[in-house]
Every structure is written in structure tokens, then in C-alpha cells.
Design a protein around this motif. Sequence first.
Motif, mmCIF file in Angstrom:
data_model
loop_
_atom_site.group_PDB
_atom_site.id
_atom_site.type_symbol
_atom_site.label_atom_id
_atom_site.label_comp_id
_atom_site.label_asym_id
_atom_site.label_seq_id
_atom_site.Cartn_x
_atom_site.Cartn_y
_atom_site.Cartn_z
ATOM 1 N N UNK A 150 5.649 18.093 12.993
ATOM 2 C CA UNK A 150 6.495 17.002 12.509
ATOM 3 C C UNK A 150 6.464 16.917 10.981
ATOM 4 N N UNK A 151 7.475 16.305 10.413
ATOM 5 C CA UNK A 151 7.530 16.081 8.974
ATOM 6 C C UNK A 151 6.540 14.969 8.619
ATOM 7 N N UNK A 152 5.606 15.272 7.734
ATOM 8 C CA UNK A 152 4.566 14.303 7.386
ATOM 9 C C UNK A 152 4.836 13.572 6.069
ATOM 10 N N UNK A 196 6.015 10.506 26.924
ATOM 11 C CA UNK A 196 6.254 11.622 26.001
ATOM 12 C C UNK A 196 7.246 12.607 26.610
ATOM 13 N N UNK A 197 7.982 13.367 25.783
ATOM 14 C CA UNK A 197 8.923 14.362 26.321
ATOM 15 C C UNK A 197 8.227 15.486 27.076
ATOM 16 N N UNK A 242 6.885 8.536 15.457
ATOM 17 C CA UNK A 242 7.989 7.646 15.095
ATOM 18 C C UNK A 242 9.332 8.138 15.613
ATOM 19 N N UNK A 243 10.025 7.273 16.321
ATOM 20 C CA UNK A 243 11.348 7.587 16.828
ATOM 21 C C UNK A 243 11.363 8.402 18.097
ATOM 22 N N UNK A 244 10.170 8.768 18.615
ATOM 23 C CA UNK A 244 10.119 9.622 19.811
ATOM 24 C C UNK A 244 9.396 8.913 20.962
#
Length: 304
Positions: free
Chosen positions: A136-138, A237-238, A260-262
Motif C-alpha cells: 500500500x501507499x504509505x 477483508x477481500x 483505509x478505504x478497504x
Amino acid sequence: MNLLLPLAMAVALLVDRLFGEPPAWAHPVVGMGRYLGLFKLTKLPPALGFMAGALAWLVGAALVAFIALWLEGWVLILLKPWSSALGFVGTAVLTGLLLKPLLAWRMLADEAMAVDAALNESLQAGRARLSRLVSRDTAALTETEVREAAIETLAENLNDSVIAPLFWFAIAGLPGAAIYRFANTADAMWGYRDEREWCGKWAARADDLLSWLPARLTALMLLPPSLPALAREARRTPSPNSGWPMAAMALRLGLRLGKPGVYTLHADGRSAAPDDLHAARAVAWHALVAGSALIALLAWTLRS
């Protein structure tokens, strides 16, 4: 011979704790990554992409299994002339040394605690350190979110890097552990959810299948306070598997974890505090000890 695999597991875990990872040139998982990196995934029609990805995966898995079987065979050949006692101990030690690179508790724990140490320097340092562990983007994560992500990674990879390889070693020996690590590495490198998805679909599904039982075993070893709550939170979770150890850790420590957002796990829990990474490492270590003992019993039972 019933105790061979349990003793080999003990040797592997001891070597891991004392010495950590072997150099990259001798690391089988690095070799698996190099093989997988030879294939450049691209946008293909679903059927063609799926077949191409499946074929490349199957060839790689066959190579991994063959090498593992070959090494197991050589261990037996080398130690056959020795007396039964020395041969047994030597086989267990050499098999454990071959198993060790297929699991990685010390590196996992050290990397998680390195995030904590980096956060003590600055938020930017913590984000940079975390970026080595997660996809993920940190860049926009808060200090709490960085800490939560590190705890999630510790829980998820307790399964992927330790419990699951040991589980498949108990079931199918060194080839079982090697094929699992190949499958997990392939999913990490090929399991995209974009236009390349069909090329990595086989790899993703293979990892889902091989991780299904170990992920749930890992969650149980983390001793969550409520099994119904664990099942409910894990489904948020997905992934069909990674949510289990992460949800177990969240419930065990009373934390709210999420991406966040998931997804959000244990939404009623508290935010992660500075000491929680240390607590998570301790809980994971106890789960590793309990899980290893249970898997060793499984290996002994299957060969009794």
C-alpha cells in the motif's frame, strides 16, 4: 523415523532464531523470485492469460518440487553409511537446515520492530520503513496507521512465512514447504488486481487454496477471545485467508486495525499505541511456539 520431521522443524526454528536469513545467493525464495521475475505479465484475453500464467506457475512449482526431492534424496544417500542413531540425527539436522530458508520468523519480527524504531525517529522514517513491508501507499498514513499496518503485516506473515511452510512440511516434507513458498511468492509478485489479473489468477487461487487451513490455524494460535467474532471480522477483508490472523490479532489485543478505504477490523477497538507493536510481537511468538508444537504433533501422527 516418526520424529524426523518434528526434529527437523526444531532445528530450522533454532537456526532461524540464532542466525536469521542466509545470503541472497543461497536463498531459495530469492531464486523463486528470480524465476517469477522472468515473466512480464501483460494484458491478455482472460482465457489466454489464465493458461499462460498457469503454465508458468506449474513449470516453476515442478522445478521447486524436483529440487526439494533431489536434496532430500542426497541427505539420505550421504548419511546412509552412518549408524542408525547418527544417521537419524544427521538427517534431522541437514533437513532442518534445508527447511530453514523456507521460513522466516526472525526477519519478520525484526522488520516489524524496525518500523517501531523508525517511528521513534520521525513519522516520515516510519512510513519509509513500512513501505519495505507492504504494497500500500504509505505516504499519507498517520503514525497510528503506520503502527496498525505493521501489526497487520506481522500477523499475516506469521502465517505466510512461518506457520504455513511448517504445516506443508508436516504434510509433504521439504517439497511441500517449498511448493507453498513458491505459491506464496508467486501470489505476491503476480496477484495483481488490474489489467494483468488473468495472468496471475492461477497463482492467486493456488495461494488461497494452500493457505486456507494454515491461516485459520494461525488465527486460533493467536488465541482470540471469541471464535464467532473472529469469523465475523475475518470476512471483512477481500482476501479469504489474510483476514483470519489479522482479525485474531486485533481481537486479542483489543485493537482497531484496517486499511483505509478497504476494511476495518474490530471497529470498536482502541487505536494502536506505541507499546502495541511489542505486545503484538510477543503474542505472535507465543502463537508460533504453540503452532509449531501442534504441527510437530501432526507430523508425528501422520507417520506413526
